[in-house]
Design an enzyme around this catalytic site. Structure first.
Site, PDB file in Angstrom:
ATOM      1  N   ARG A  84     -42.054  66.781  11.290  1.00 52.29           N
ATOM      2  CA  ARG A  84     -42.841  65.733  11.031  1.00 52.29           C
ATOM      3  C   ARG A  84     -43.197  65.599   9.575  1.00 52.29           C
ATOM      4  O   ARG A  84     -44.055  64.819   9.188  1.00 52.29           O
ATOM      5  CB  ARG A  84     -44.264  66.254  11.730  1.00 52.29           C
ATOM      6  CG  ARG A  84     -44.169  65.502  13.151  1.00 52.29           C
ATOM      7  CD  ARG A  84     -45.745  66.134  13.944  1.00 52.29           C
ATOM      8  NE  ARG A  84     -46.532  65.525  14.756  1.00 52.29           N
ATOM      9  CZ  ARG A  84     -46.116  65.491  16.124  1.00 52.29           C
ATOM     10  NH1 ARG A  84     -45.468  66.433  16.599  1.00 52.29           N
ATOM     11  NH2 ARG A  84     -47.176  64.823  16.840  1.00 52.29           N
ATOM     12  N   LYS A  91     -41.371  59.466  23.335  1.00 48.83           N
ATOM     13  CA  LYS A  91     -40.278  60.364  22.750  1.00 48.83           C
ATOM     14  C   LYS A  91     -40.253  61.637  23.741  1.00 48.83           C
ATOM     15  O   LYS A  91     -39.336  62.122  23.995  1.00 48.83           O
ATOM     16  CB  LYS A  91     -40.213  60.648  21.475  1.00 48.83           C
ATOM     17  CG  LYS A  91     -41.457  61.326  20.821  1.00 48.83           C
ATOM     18  CD  LYS A  91     -41.412  61.260  19.385  1.00 48.83           C
ATOM     19  CE  LYS A  91     -42.778  62.188  18.896  1.00 48.83           C
ATOM     20  NZ  LYS A  91     -43.931  61.655  19.198  1.00 48.83           N
ATOM     21  N   ARG A 138     -54.508  60.396  14.294  1.00 53.62           N
ATOM     22  CA  ARG A 138     -53.039  60.786  14.523  1.00 53.62           C
ATOM     23  C   ARG A 138     -52.108  59.776  14.021  1.00 53.62           C
ATOM     24  O   ARG A 138     -50.905  60.053  13.368  1.00 53.62           O
ATOM     25  CB  ARG A 138     -52.803  61.091  15.890  1.00 53.62           C
ATOM     26  CG  ARG A 138     -53.264  62.659  16.296  1.00 53.62           C
ATOM     27  CD  ARG A 138     -53.631  62.878  17.660  1.00 53.62           C
ATOM     28  NE  ARG A 138     -52.220  62.781  18.357  1.00 53.62           N
ATOM     29  CZ  ARG A 138     -52.015  62.630  19.606  1.00 53.62           C
ATOM     30  NH1 ARG A 138     -52.854  62.043  20.380  1.00 53.62           N
ATOM     31  NH2 ARG A 138     -50.849  62.957  20.257  1.00 53.62           N
TER      32      ARG A 138
HETATM   33  P1  AMP Z   1     -47.652  66.315  19.956  1.00 54.85           P
HETATM   34  O1  AMP Z   1     -47.493  66.939  21.433  1.00 54.85           O
HETATM   35  O2  AMP Z   1     -45.979  66.137  19.374  1.00 54.85           O
HETATM   36  O3  AMP Z   1     -48.303  65.030  19.831  1.00 54.85           O
HETATM   37  O4  AMP Z   1     -48.283  67.262  18.882  1.00 54.85           O
HETATM   38  C1  AMP Z   1     -49.624  67.450  19.072  1.00 54.85           C
HETATM   39  C2  AMP Z   1     -50.240  68.144  17.747  1.00 54.85           C
HETATM   40  O5  AMP Z   1     -49.715  69.341  17.662  1.00 54.85           O
HETATM   41  C3  AMP Z   1     -50.014  67.217  16.498  1.00 54.85           C
HETATM   42  O6  AMP Z   1     -51.126  66.186  16.379  1.00 54.85           O
HETATM   43  C4  AMP Z   1     -50.117  68.454  15.250  1.00 54.85           C
HETATM   44  O7  AMP Z   1     -51.632  68.721  15.253  1.00 54.85           O
HETATM   45  C5  AMP Z   1     -49.405  69.508  16.112  1.00 54.85           C
HETATM   46  N1  AMP Z   1     -48.062  69.549  15.750  1.00 54.85           N
HETATM   47  C6  AMP Z   1     -46.842  69.376  16.906  1.00 54.85           C
HETATM   48  N2  AMP Z   1     -45.694  69.305  15.949  1.00 54.85           N
HETATM   49  C7  AMP Z   1     -46.059  69.438  14.697  1.00 54.85           C
HETATM   50  C8  AMP Z   1     -45.304  69.516  13.649  1.00 54.85           C
HETATM   51  N3  AMP Z   1     -43.889  69.340  13.878  1.00 54.85           N
HETATM   52  N4  AMP Z   1     -45.854  69.804  12.514  1.00 54.85           N
HETATM   53  C9  AMP Z   1     -47.279  69.925  12.348  1.00 54.85           C
HETATM   54  N5  AMP Z   1     -47.813  69.827  13.334  1.00 54.85           N
HETATM   55  C10 AMP Z   1     -47.558  69.461  14.637  1.00 54.85           C
END
Ligand code: AMP
Length: 215
Positions: free
Chosen positions: A88, A13, A171
């Site tokens: 999320r 995504k 995750r």
């Molecule tokens: P991503 O880069 O989107 O995979 O996000 C990496 C990490 O950031 C996630 O595993 C969460 O720990 C945190 N994170 C990112 N977006 C969110 C969100 N909308 N709500 C809570 N934690 C988030």
């Protein structure tokens, strides 16, 4: 045009959101990128977020809702934006709806990137990320021109701390537990658009364009 890109970590995504953002000239808002920037600049917010992120847990709702609230008020979001990795949780989705409703706006489509967990583990362990500009590569399927150097901004590429197998499994569990209920949330609103995310990035992009132009 306000879009939500929904899907497990590694479903593509982020890659697709960046490409669509460049094509449509609307910003891609990634809460993950915002949090990684806060960590890199050593802010208090970054320090507290790091504890959750390194374990593969979600950062508390109020933190990410605050980030998004500030970001969508900026002038470049006037003609729309793509939310990548937000919301999320159900409370995040409800907060987003309330924020938008206040402006007489609403989410137009929630694109669901569908892919099996077993494919994601190999995608994520091979992933390399530029912490400066957020560009993503893969050691086998999407190599940078120079090893470990970002094509876009020449910064060093790294393996994200949370792209290691034990954290990836956590995750994925968090996704199924806390984020997948959003599929029903958007389905019930009639705006969920499922997309087969197992194909190559180019093929997925073609399907994404088709889906969003007909929707
Ligand atoms: P991503 O880069 O989107 O995979 O996000 C990496 C990490 O950031 C996630 O595993 C969460 O720990 C945190 N994170 C990112 N977006 C969110 C969100 N909308 N709500 C809570 N934690 C988030």
């Amino acid at each position: 045009m306000i879009l939500v890109f929904l899907g497990p970590p590694g479903s593509g995504k982020g890659t697709q959101a960046k490409r669509f953002s460049a094509d449509k000239r609307i910003p891609q808002l990634s809460t993950g990128d915002m949090l990684r920037k806060a960590i890199a600049s050593g802010t208090e917010l970054g320090k507290s977020a790091q504890e959750f992120m390194s374990k593969g847990s979600l950062v508390p709702d109020e933190v990410v809702i605050g980030l998004i609230r500030e970001r969508i008020a900026e002038s470049d979001c006037q003609s729309g934006f793509i939310l990548d990795g937000f919301p999320r949780t159900i409370p995040q989705a409800q907060a987003l709806d309330a924020l938008l409703r206040g402006e007489g706006l609403q989410v137009q489509a929630a694109v669901l990137f569908e892919i099996a967990d077993r494919v994601l583990v190999s995608r994520l362990t091979g992933r390399r990320t530029c912490l400066k500009c957020g560009a993503m590569y893969h050691v086998e399927t999407m190599r940078p021109r120079k090893p470990d150097v970002c094509d876009q901004c020449s910064s060093q590429l790294v393996q994200r701390e949370d792209d290691r197998e034990d954290v990836i499994l956590k995750r994925l569990a968090v996704y199924h537990d806390q984020t997948s209920p959003l599929e029903n949330y958007y389905r019930e609103k009639g705006i969920l658009e499922p997309l087969d995310a197992t194909q190559t990035p180019d093929t997925v992009y073609t399907s994404l364009r088709r889906l969003l132009s007909s929707g």
